[in-house]
Write an enzyme that holds these catalytic residues in place. Sequence first.
Site, PDB file in Angstrom:
ATOM      1  N   GLU A 162       0.828  -1.189  -0.287  1.00 17.15           N
ATOM      2  CA  GLU A 162      -0.210  -0.174  -0.102  1.00 17.15           C
ATOM      3  C   GLU A 162       0.945   1.182  -0.004  1.00 17.15           C
ATOM      4  O   GLU A 162       1.455   1.498   1.163  1.00 17.15           O
ATOM      5  CB  GLU A 162      -0.890  -0.070   1.423  1.00 17.15           C
ATOM      6  CG  GLU A 162      -1.857  -1.297   1.182  1.00 17.15           C
ATOM      7  CD  GLU A 162      -2.891  -1.257   0.394  1.00 17.15           C
ATOM      8  OE1 GLU A 162      -2.984  -0.075  -0.505  1.00 17.15           O
ATOM      9  OE2 GLU A 162      -3.583  -2.182  -0.028  1.00 17.15           O
ATOM     10  N   CYS A 175      -2.034   9.581   2.445  1.00 16.97           N
ATOM     11  CA  CYS A 175      -1.916   9.008   1.141  1.00 16.97           C
ATOM     12  C   CYS A 175      -2.949   8.979   0.209  1.00 16.97           C
ATOM     13  O   CYS A 175      -2.746   9.136  -0.989  1.00 16.97           O
ATOM     14  CB  CYS A 175      -1.766   7.444   1.343  1.00 16.97           C
ATOM     15  SG  CYS A 175      -3.114   6.682   2.243  1.00 16.97           S
TER      16      CYS A 175
HETATM   17  P1  NDP Z   1       8.269   4.995   4.464  1.00 14.78           P
HETATM   18  O1  NDP Z   1       8.361   4.162   3.149  1.00 14.78           O
HETATM   19  O2  NDP Z   1       9.320   5.762   4.836  1.00 14.78           O
HETATM   20  O3  NDP Z   1       8.481   3.866   5.863  1.00 14.78           O
HETATM   21  C1  NDP Z   1       7.085   2.869   5.995  1.00 14.78           C
HETATM   22  C2  NDP Z   1       7.589   1.937   6.948  1.00 14.78           C
HETATM   23  O4  NDP Z   1       8.640   1.206   6.273  1.00 14.78           O
HETATM   24  C3  NDP Z   1       8.171   2.362   8.065  1.00 14.78           C
HETATM   25  O5  NDP Z   1       7.755   1.695   9.073  1.00 14.78           O
HETATM   26  C4  NDP Z   1       9.643   2.522   8.131  1.00 14.78           C
HETATM   27  O6  NDP Z   1      10.623   2.482   9.227  1.00 14.78           O
HETATM   28  C5  NDP Z   1       9.804   1.334   7.219  1.00 14.78           C
HETATM   29  N1  NDP Z   1      11.054   1.026   6.407  1.00 14.78           N
HETATM   30  C6  NDP Z   1      11.886   2.166   6.156  1.00 14.78           C
HETATM   31  N2  NDP Z   1      12.773   1.487   5.247  1.00 14.78           N
HETATM   32  C7  NDP Z   1      12.604   0.173   5.204  1.00 14.78           C
HETATM   33  C8  NDP Z   1      13.374  -0.829   4.789  1.00 14.78           C
HETATM   34  N3  NDP Z   1      14.539  -0.869   4.038  1.00 14.78           N
HETATM   35  N4  NDP Z   1      12.930  -2.095   4.840  1.00 14.78           N
HETATM   36  C9  NDP Z   1      11.749  -2.453   5.744  1.00 14.78           C
HETATM   37  N5  NDP Z   1      10.931  -1.444   6.142  1.00 14.78           N
HETATM   38  C10 NDP Z   1      11.249  -0.099   6.056  1.00 14.78           C
HETATM   39  O7  NDP Z   1       6.847   5.764   4.603  1.00 14.78           O
HETATM   40  P2  NDP Z   1       6.410   6.661   5.866  1.00 14.78           P
HETATM   41  O8  NDP Z   1       6.295   6.102   7.000  1.00 14.78           O
HETATM   42  O9  NDP Z   1       7.010   8.091   5.529  1.00 14.78           O
HETATM   43  O10 NDP Z   1       4.927   6.809   5.214  1.00 14.78           O
HETATM   44  C11 NDP Z   1       4.446   7.920   4.158  1.00 14.78           C
HETATM   45  C12 NDP Z   1       4.187   7.078   3.044  1.00 14.78           C
HETATM   46  O11 NDP Z   1       3.123   6.097   3.196  1.00 14.78           O
HETATM   47  C13 NDP Z   1       3.730   7.983   1.974  1.00 14.78           C
HETATM   48  O12 NDP Z   1       4.079   7.674   0.698  1.00 14.78           O
HETATM   49  C14 NDP Z   1       2.039   7.709   1.995  1.00 14.78           C
HETATM   50  O13 NDP Z   1       1.654   7.752   0.766  1.00 14.78           O
HETATM   51  C15 NDP Z   1       2.274   6.049   2.230  1.00 14.78           C
HETATM   52  N6  NDP Z   1       1.159   5.671   2.781  1.00 14.78           N
HETATM   53  C16 NDP Z   1       0.064   4.920   1.912  1.00 14.78           C
HETATM   54  C17 NDP Z   1      -1.001   4.452   2.661  1.00 14.78           C
HETATM   55  C18 NDP Z   1      -1.961   3.739   1.749  1.00 14.78           C
HETATM   56  O14 NDP Z   1      -2.752   3.018   2.318  1.00 14.78           O
HETATM   57  N7  NDP Z   1      -1.495   3.330   0.464  1.00 14.78           N
HETATM   58  C19 NDP Z   1      -1.479   5.077   3.792  1.00 14.78           C
HETATM   59  C20 NDP Z   1      -0.568   5.752   4.706  1.00 14.78           C
HETATM   60  C21 NDP Z   1       0.517   5.967   3.834  1.00 14.78           C
HETATM   61  P3  NDP Z   1      10.728   3.816   9.722  1.00 14.78           P
HETATM   62  O15 NDP Z   1       9.842   4.673   9.828  1.00 14.78           O
HETATM   63  O16 NDP Z   1      11.353   3.318  10.939  1.00 14.78           O
HETATM   64  O17 NDP Z   1      12.008   4.146   8.817  1.00 14.78           O
END
Ligand code: NDP
Length: 513
Positions: free
Chosen positions: A246, A280
């Site tokens: 997502e 999002c």
């Molecule tokens: P990120 O992609 O930065 O992070 C998402 C999650 O992945 C966090 O828990 C993060 O941990 C983790 N993560 C980061 N790097 C890695 C890796 N290499 N391997 C595994 N896990 C990893 O997104 P954001 O948290 O900044 O969220 C915003 C984004 O989410 C926006 O693009 C938004 O559109 C999208 N989003 C989509 C939704 C949907 O339903 N389609 C709903 C809500 C948001 P950590 O934070 O600790 O780095």
Amino acid sequence: MATTTRGRMAQAGTVRTFDSLNPATSEPVATFPVCGEDEVSQAVARARAAAGWWSGLGWKERRIRLLAWKSYLTRYIMRLAELVHAETGKPVADAQLEILLAIVHIDWAAKNARRVLGPRRVRSGLVAINQASSVEYHPLGVVGVIGPWNYPVFTPMGSIAYALAAGNAVVFKPSEFTPATGTWLADSLASVIPDHPVLQVITGFGETGQHLARSGVDKIAFTGSSRTARKVMAACAENLTPMVAECGGKDGMLVAADADLDAAADAAVWGAMSNAGQTCIGVERVYVVQDVYHTFLEKLTERVGRLRPGDDREADYGPMTMPGQLEVVEQHIADAMACGGRAVAGGLGSIRKPYVGPVILADVPETSAAVTEETFGPTMTVSPVADLDEGVRRANAVRYGLGSSVFSRNRRAAMRAARALRSGMTSVNAVIAYASVPALPFGGVGESGFGRIHGPGGLREFAAAKAITRQRMKPMVNLTSFSRTDADLKKIMTVATMLHGRRYTPGRGRRAR
Ligand code: NDP
């Protein structure tokens, strides 16, 4: 103690820890361990044992416990809302609304899991008429959920509730910005199910998420940016772990000439600015039919003029949760202006760290990053179009395809545009309404990801289909035997030719209407 861009980290002996920070005040909310590979694999091992117990409980007992959890969350909604406010900066009332939506999803998943996933007879067809056929959906085992910070309850719950209702145990890695919220959720379920860790939280940074993706869980449900989704997918590929993704969006809204312009302007402003635009499925681009373009722009600017970001109870929205996003928002505004766009409300001066005032950008070329990339801030671009068809074409011209909306009083025209929009979800005469309907699938296409959470599809996403045939009587002709004769085959070919060999004429055999 070292301060990083994403929080404060510390090392006490061999245990690394980090603080989650209040984005409005930079005060620490709480301290959490940075879970390494060992901690992650231990959590997955505990989850595997819990999954055996949980799946063995059966539909009814799982439903009872999930509904008890729902009731607990409802009773303690204010405590959780305050925590979400502290970690994300969003107004408490918005946090309550988010939790309420999550509660609705737990309720639906708990009550519908058996109907959707339980054994169901299917017709066997003439060739296998001697078989009784059924399909049922078995839990996968352990599901790893990796969640974002912007809706730290609602978003991961779209996977957690459905995975649990399908009979799986869950290991949840919340964002490093919202570990207290994630931990609160797991603790709340543990108060209802004290003896078996069916939902555990592992805290840390992206590396912890990588460990989870590599840990051999049976599926990863990832919500976050498209960029991170690629890394998670690469890690999942090592063990052929399936994944639901997502990801981000660049949602378009279409406004027809006959639309209720006040309702559309109200929805556009809320869709773009609420939660500081960190949604999002927020509205990022608006395409307005030329005849009403200027009136609509006036209505938008008048409305955003009344909005105020802040940390107090009266503020309309909060600070940017992730400091790094301020740069992206700034770049997009600058790029839009540099290539000929106009700021009709706010502008670069709206960025007052950690807040961003509302920004409306008009007539921005479609090639600008403000139109093509996810901004994730309280901004929107507004452009005139000749008609809804042009609006659809321009809305569809980005790599993302998550949500969209259409405003028109003409039902047929609105539904036609809704179907033509390349996005997983569309709401007509409202914004993001689909997210509040638990029976509807939630997810996107293209860069917005794949797979679906919510609804029947969201339950099946966390289950494996199991097909069973039971022979009820001997077949008239045993085709799957070396004792089969040429005469047997001839008989079956005669029947097949009668059934399927006639020249196909469209419409023939249908009842006249
Ligand atoms: P990120 O992609 O930065 O992070 C998402 C999650 O992945 C966090 O828990 C993060 O941990 C983790 N993560 C980061 N790097 C890695 C890796 N290499 N391997 C595994 N896990 C990893 O997104 P954001 O948290 O900044 O969220 C915003 C984004 O989410 C926006 O693009 C938004 O559109 C999208 N989003 C989509 C939704 C949907 O339903 N389609 C709903 C809500 C948001 P950590 O934070 O600790 O780095």
